[in-house]
Design an enzyme around this catalytic site. Structure first.
Site, PDB file in Angstrom:
ATOM      1  N   ARG A  51       0.855  -1.198   0.000  1.00  0.00           N
ATOM      2  CA  ARG A  51       0.000   0.000   0.000  1.00  0.00           C
ATOM      3  C   ARG A  51       0.886   1.241   0.000  1.00  0.00           C
ATOM      4  NH1 ARG A  51      -1.672   1.575   4.527  1.00  0.00           N
ATOM      5  NH2 ARG A  51      -2.417  -0.435   5.296  1.00  0.00           N
ATOM      6  N   TYR A 103     -16.299  16.645 -16.187  1.00  0.00           N
ATOM      7  CA  TYR A 103     -16.589  15.216 -16.185  1.00  0.00           C
ATOM      8  C   TYR A 103     -17.663  14.914 -15.138  1.00  0.00           C
ATOM      9  CZ  TYR A 103     -15.845  10.220 -15.623  1.00  0.00           C
ATOM     10  OH  TYR A 103     -16.023   8.863 -15.539  1.00  0.00           O
ATOM     11  N   ASP A 175      -7.178  18.787 -14.686  1.00  0.00           N
ATOM     12  CA  ASP A 175      -7.476  17.439 -15.186  1.00  0.00           C
ATOM     13  C   ASP A 175      -7.003  17.406 -16.643  1.00  0.00           C
ATOM     14  OD1 ASP A 175      -8.648  15.177 -16.308  1.00  0.00           O
ATOM     15  OD2 ASP A 175     -10.467  15.321 -15.102  1.00  0.00           O
ATOM     16  N   LYS A 200      -7.810   6.399 -19.716  1.00  0.00           N
ATOM     17  CA  LYS A 200      -8.119   6.902 -21.045  1.00  0.00           C
ATOM     18  C   LYS A 200      -6.867   6.853 -21.928  1.00  0.00           C
ATOM     19  CE  LYS A 200     -11.920   7.542 -18.814  1.00  0.00           C
ATOM     20  NZ  LYS A 200     -12.327   8.821 -18.239  1.00  0.00           N
TER      21      LYS A 200
HETATM   22  C1  LIG Z   1     -12.788   9.224 -16.947  1.00  0.00           C
HETATM   23  C2  LIG Z   1     -12.469  10.571 -16.442  1.00  0.00           C
HETATM   24  C3  LIG Z   1     -12.271  10.802 -15.074  1.00  0.00           C
HETATM   25  C4  LIG Z   1     -12.431   9.713 -14.027  1.00  0.00           C
HETATM   26  O1  LIG Z   1     -11.484   8.713 -14.167  1.00  0.00           O
HETATM   27  P1  LIG Z   1     -11.723   7.167 -13.801  1.00  0.00           P
HETATM   28  O2  LIG Z   1     -10.443   6.541 -14.153  1.00  0.00           O
HETATM   29  O3  LIG Z   1     -12.902   6.697 -14.604  1.00  0.00           O
HETATM   30  O4  LIG Z   1     -12.032   7.140 -12.335  1.00  0.00           O
HETATM   31  C5  LIG Z   1     -11.941  12.089 -14.686  1.00  0.00           C
HETATM   32  N1  LIG Z   1     -11.817  13.092 -15.582  1.00  0.00           N
HETATM   33  C6  LIG Z   1     -12.015  12.898 -16.896  1.00  0.00           C
HETATM   34  C7  LIG Z   1     -11.869  14.044 -17.827  1.00  0.00           C
HETATM   35  C8  LIG Z   1     -12.354  11.640 -17.374  1.00  0.00           C
HETATM   36  O5  LIG Z   1     -12.556  11.471 -18.680  1.00  0.00           O
END
Ligand SMILES: *Cc1c(COP(=O)(O)O)cnc(C)c1O
Length: 384
Positions: A51, A103, A175, A200
Site C-alpha cells: 500500500r 466530467y 485534469d 483513457k
Molecule cells: C474518466 C475521467 C475521469 C475519471 O477517471 P476514472 O479513471 O474513470 O475514475 C476524470 N476526468 C475525466 C476528464 C475523465 O474522462
C-alpha cells in the site's frame, strides 16, 4: 542520462525506467506481492508493504511524472480515486472553484460526497477567466480546471488561471485526461497539480482503470503521499504495468488520434444532417486561439448535434454505428461513441446540463486510430 533534457517521445519510452536490478529485465517486472522480506526490523530494500509502495507502481509514478515534466507522481486505483485524494487536502469550510462543464464523475464526487463534509464548490464558466475573480475569496483553496472540457470541448486558458491562483495563493489543479501531456503540459503553464484518468489516453487500450497525480512541490507531494498511503486507493502492480506499456506508445497514438480527429471534425462540419460540431481545432471555436497557444494539437475528442436532433434521434444514430462502439470512456485505440445525456452526464440535472450546452441530442465521439475513411463511412451510414 539527464532525463529532464529528453524530448517527449524519448521520455514516453524511457521516463523513470531503468533495467530491473535483479536480472536486467528491460520491462519493469510485475511485482505481484503485498509485502517484502526484512533482514532486521525496519531494514529493507526500500519497500515494506505494497500500500505504501510497490516497485511496479513506482515505475509508473516516475514515468507519468516524467512525461508531465513534473517531479513527483502518484498512481491511484482510478482517476476518481486520484481526485478523491486531492480533495482530502481540504478542510470543512474550504472552497473550490470549478469549471461548470466537467466530467460527470468529478461533479458527482464534488456534490454528492464532499459537499456533505463541508467543502463548498462554486461552478463558473472559465471560458472567461474573469468569472473566477468574481467568486474567489479568503476561503478558496483550490481551482479545478478541466480543458478541453467534457463533452463540450471548451478551452480554458491555463496560464491566465494560474496568474489568478498565484495571486491569491490558491492551488491550481488541472485534469489533463483529454489533452494528455503529448498535447498540453499544465505544470509548465503554471498549474500546481496535474491529474489524469490514466484509464483513457495514457493507458490507451481500454484495459485498465487507473488514476494519477503529478506535482513539483515537495511539501504538496509529501501530503499527497501521506493521503495515498493512509486512504489506500492505490494502483495495483498489474494495472501499473499495463499503463506503463500504454505510455510507451502515447506519442504515436496521439499523432493518429489528432489526424483522424481533424478528418472527422471536418467531415461532420460539412454534413447537411449535422447542426453543430464542437472541436477546438476549428477557427470558429470561441477559444481556438487559446487552444493553439497551449496545445500542440487538437486531439480526437469531438461532440456534435445532429440537425433537428432530439434525444431519440441521437440514440438512433449511436445505435446504428458499427465501427464506433457505443460505450462509456474514451482515449483507447478503438473509436467509441457516447450519448452524454443518458450516459456519462446522466447524473447531472437536466437544467445544469443544458446550461453548459449538453443538450439531449449531443453525441460525443472518441476518435480512435483506425483508418479515417472507415470511420467516416460508418458515420455516413448512421447519419443517413
Ligand atoms: C474518466 C475521467 C475521469 C475519471 O477517471 P476514472 O479513471 O474513470 O475514475 C476524470 N476526468 C475525466 C476528464 C475523465 O474522462
Amino acid at each position: 542520462m539527464n532525463e529532464k533534457k529528453l524530448r517527449f517521445n524519448s521520455k514516453a519510452i524511457h521516463g523513470g525506467q531503468h533495467p530491473d536490478k535483479a536480472y536486467g529485465a528491460v520491462m519493469p517486472p510485475i511485482y505481484q506481492t503485498s509485502t517484502y522480506a526484512q533482514t532486521s526490523p525496519g531494514e529493507h530494500k526500500g519497500y515494506e508493504y505494497s500500500r505504501s509502495g510497490n516497485p511496479t507502481r513506482t515505475a509508473l509514478e516516475n514515468a507519468v511524472a516524467s512525461i508531465e515534466n513534473g517531479t513527483y507522481g502518484m498512481a491511484f486505483a482510478s482517476g476518481l480515486a486520484a481526485i478523491d485524494a486531492l480533495l482530502k487536502l481540504l478542510e470543512p469550510g474550504d472552497e473550490v472553484i470549478s469549471t461548470g462543464d466537467l466530467y460527470g464523475g468529478s461533479y458527482r464526487l464534488f456534490k454528492k460526497m464532499y459537499e456533505k463534509y463541508g467543502i463548498v464548490f462554486r461552478f463558473v464558466d472559465m471560458g472567461n477567466v474573469e468569472n473566477i475573480a468574481e467568486v474567489i475569496n479568503g476561503k478558496t483553496k483550490m481551482i479545478w480546471v478541466e480543458t478541453p472540457t467534457n463533452p463540450m470541448m471548451n478551452i480554458i486558458d491555463i496560464e491566465a488561471v494560474a496568474r489568478i491562483s498565484k495571486k491569491h495563493h490558491v492551488l491550481l489543479a488541472v485534469d489533463n485526461t483529454f489533452a494528455t501531456p503529448y498535447l498540453q503540459q499544465p505544470l509548465e503553464l503554471g498549474a500546481d497539480i496535474v491529474m489524469h484518468s490514466a484509464t483513457k489516453y495514457l493507458g490507451g487500450h481500454s484495459d485498465v482503470v487507473v488514476g494519477a497525480l503529478v506535482v513539483n512541490d515537495k511539501d504538496l507531494a509529501d501530503q499527497l503521499y501521506f493521503i495515498q498511503k493512509a486512504s489506500g486507493a492505490i494502483c495495483g502492480p498489474m494495472d501499473a504495468f499495463l499503463t506503463l506499456r500504454g505510455i510507451k506508445t502515447l506519442h504515436v497514438r496521439m499523432q493518429r488520434h489528432c489526424e483522424n480527429g481533424a478528418a472527422i471534425a471536418e467531415y461532420l462540419a460539412k454534413h447537411p444532417k449535422v447542426e453543430k460540431v464542437y472541436w477546438p481545432g476549428f477557427e470558429s471555436h470561441p477559444n481556438h486561439e487559446v487552444a493553439k497557444k497551449q496545445m500542440s494539437g487538437f486531439g480526437g475528442m469531438i461532440s456534435f448535434v445532429p440537425k433537428g436532433g432530439s434525444y431519440k434521434n441521437a440514440v438512433k444514430i449511436v445505435e446504428q454505428l458499427k465501427i464506433f462502439t457505443l460505450a462509456e470512456s474514451l482515449g483507447g485505440v478503438e473509436s467509441l461513441a457516447g450519448h452524454p445525456a443518458s450516459m456519462s452526464h446522466a447524473g447531472i440535472p437536466k437544467e445544469e446540463r443544458e446550461k453548459s450546452g449538453i443538450v439531449d441530442a449531443l453525441i460525443r465521439l472518441s476518435v480512435g486510430i483506425e483508418d479515417a475513411e472507415d470511420l467516416i463511412a460508418d458515420l455516413e451510414q448512421a447519419l443517413n
